[in-house]
Enzyme design. Sequence first.
Site, mmCIF file in Angstrom:
data_model
loop_
_atom_site.group_PDB
_atom_site.id
_atom_site.type_symbol
_atom_site.label_atom_id
_atom_site.label_comp_id
_atom_site.label_asym_id
_atom_site.label_seq_id
_atom_site.Cartn_x
_atom_site.Cartn_y
_atom_site.Cartn_z
ATOM 1 N N ASP A 1 0.857 -1.172 0.000
ATOM 2 C CA ASP A 1 0.000 0.000 0.000
ATOM 3 C C ASP A 1 0.905 1.237 0.000
ATOM 4 O O ASP A 1 2.123 1.144 0.108
ATOM 5 C CB ASP A 1 -0.973 -0.020 1.193
ATOM 6 C CG ASP A 1 -2.206 0.831 0.900
ATOM 7 O OD1 ASP A 1 -2.131 1.714 0.016
ATOM 8 O OD2 ASP A 1 -3.247 0.633 1.545
HETATM 9 C C1 NOJ Z 1 -4.043 3.851 0.003
HETATM 10 C C2 NOJ Z 1 -5.232 2.958 0.110
HETATM 11 O O1 NOJ Z 1 -5.201 2.270 1.349
HETATM 12 C C3 NOJ Z 1 -5.353 1.928 -1.001
HETATM 13 O O2 NOJ Z 1 -6.608 1.339 -0.908
HETATM 14 C C4 NOJ Z 1 -5.133 2.557 -2.334
HETATM 15 O O3 NOJ Z 1 -5.267 1.583 -3.342
HETATM 16 C C5 NOJ Z 1 -3.775 3.215 -2.362
HETATM 17 N N1 NOJ Z 1 -3.726 4.245 -1.350
HETATM 18 C C6 NOJ Z 1 -3.446 3.820 -3.707
HETATM 19 O O4 NOJ Z 1 -4.175 4.949 -3.914
#
Ligand code: NOJ
Length: 752
Positions: free
Chosen positions: A276
């Site tokens: 993430d």
């Molecule tokens: C953080 C989020 O937790 C995740 O769901 C997302 O795909 C990523 N950022 C990328 O934007």
Amino acid sequence: MKKTLLTTLSLCLAMVSGFAQENFSIDSLMAKMTLEEKIGQMNQLVGNILTGSISNSGIKAKISAGQVGSILNARGESVAALQKIAVEQTRLGIPLVFGLDVIHGYETCFPIPLAMASSWNLETITEACQVAGQEASRDGIAWTFTPMCDIARDPRWGRIAEGAGEDPYLGGEIAAAQVRGFQGNLDKPTDIAACVKHFALYGAPQAGRDYYTVDMSRQQMFNEYLWPYHAAVKAGALTAMSSFNEFESLPLTCHKYMLQTVLRDIMGFQGMLVTDYAAIREILQHGAAADLKEASVRSANAGVDMDMVAEGFSTTLADAVREGLVDEAIVDRACRRVLELKKKLGLFENPYKYNRPEELELNGSAQNRAVARKMGAQSIVLLKNESEVLPLAPGKKIAVVGPLADLSMEMIGCWAVRPQNHRPVTLLQGLQQRFGAENVKFARGCHVLENEALENQISFHDRKDRGWDIPSDKLRKEALSIAKKSDVIVAAMGELAEMSGEGSSRADITIPEPQRGLLKELVATGKPVVLVVMSGRPLILDWEDENVDGIVYAWHLGSEAGNAIADVLSGDVNPSGRLTVSFPRCVGQIPIHYNHKNTGRPAGDFQPYKKYISLYQDVVNAPLYPFGYGLSYGKVEYSDLKLSSAKAAVGDKLSVSVKLKNPSERDITETVQLYIRDKVGSITRPVKELKGFRQVCVKAGSEMTVELELDSAKLGFYNSELQYVVEPGEFDVMVGPSSDSRSLLRSSFVLE
Ligand code: NOJ
């Protein structure tokens, strides 16, 4: 035209570099790659999420130096421009893969995932994902970070909006439907890669606070949380994402047991795993690494293939390999997985496959909006309909009151990146269109929140559009004045789009003041009140349930919100949504879910307090609205539950049938739910577990028999040794319209 030439030119270049030739193989490509180039493939950088552009010249330089494998949040022309650099200016011409959060729509915006789940309609969910993927793929996107497979039992957690709710089985069916929708057969330029996220357990933070600590037994994890991720893996999702949270005191991004043993060895995931956002860097904040190098080493060794944004791999991994901290084979394996993803997406043959500007005008088409309207209406859950206040009879004078009735962009919900060109239809617009502007009067009545600073920070609309220029007293008086002159009040209340989703946990999940206060005044007028709740999470509706005539849970429904709600309020569509999360009566009941354990001191769901029983002194155990619950106009009657046999052997499939009767004058879409209870096990089992469902249309005035299959292989669980076992013994079978025990027919059988 310019773009088409660019595409053709680059296609030729790709062919010259050998990628389009039949004998092109990842092996031969990797044989030419340096260690740094391999690590480059493991590096994902970020564009501007709002504009989709990359202004940072440093990023372009890194791409041309072969130090980047992927970009997120770039779109359109910038995708083409960056791809051109990757294909034409790097030593090996390896294309980039562009990812984006296409969560519930691209330009056409669909309901938030929790709302879509409430449809229990896998076909429409797949169709919505297909449309979203198709629209995004025209704008350069080859990879979406969907589906979110996190089970959530705590509505304080804002990201409950992004998942399918509290049930592992249903969550798995929905996750697989999403993967099918986005990936198709990966043979069309509109098929894009899906991503199983957030691996794992991200939906179980303590106290519902985002990013907070998660801990549970491995046994609970296997039995109650992993199923949806596993289902998405089995559906063929090409990628997965490690989550932000820690589990067993280790951030998931460096949790080798989870990323290798569970995800790959047990679940069989063979795709590419990305972290993430900047999660490798966050390992430092967690306190599990002293510096970025140590965090990167731990993550690489745990099985991470691609570093999203932290630039830990790109800055430290080559040295770590040279120093023997990371085996080069680990880098090879990760690089291979990234290249395989690109190959499966067809990027080597045509790096511009996902860049079709000439098709962009088709985004947001009437056809796509029709899918959003259908999905929207199917997502709505009718929670209360006292004295059949709904559907609204034609010709009535309707007072539409509430700050959310005419705030278009708040209808989008928490995760739609590109709806700017296609403003959603508001409830006011939808009702005026359906019932005639002359019959529909509107007054805002109040602001969404009492805290202007917070509202300003999170709203998509100017403060003026939200009524902050008008004294509160005046807003309220206007509302009461039109309410008193109406036949029925439709109150649109709840949450702004950004009150749920990432980083949007709330401790008090009632309808915020001043809205609740206004609602009380509307009820005091004595006029019938239909409350339309717009929200990304279950709200506490105890007072509302007692005092309001009709409650329609409309979530955040996207582009066609107003029309979809009008479809249901008018009766053009008979509501069919059923909850996929329990609605608590008060925050103190959280975490709350239907598939709980019995305890040694069990209590009936509605049993009043008695000492030394598993009960509260001040509230019953039952939620206000249970999992699976939802009303339609008219009610289907269930009878004659039959099992094909009272005994079964492990491996058998039982047939479960039930008779449905619709005595009403409207067709009803009914979701028949099948629950089981394993009466005695080597470990304790939940009081109910959903094991199947079927959605059927029961025609007005008709009867039908519905059959569901109960596969004994689905009756197993992970035992104390974490082995999946199906244990013989007696099983209860319960069938009905919701998980509410009072609504279920019962039978049982013995597994021999
Ligand atoms: C953080 C989020 O937790 C995740 O769901 C997302 O795909 C990523 N950022 C990328 O934007």
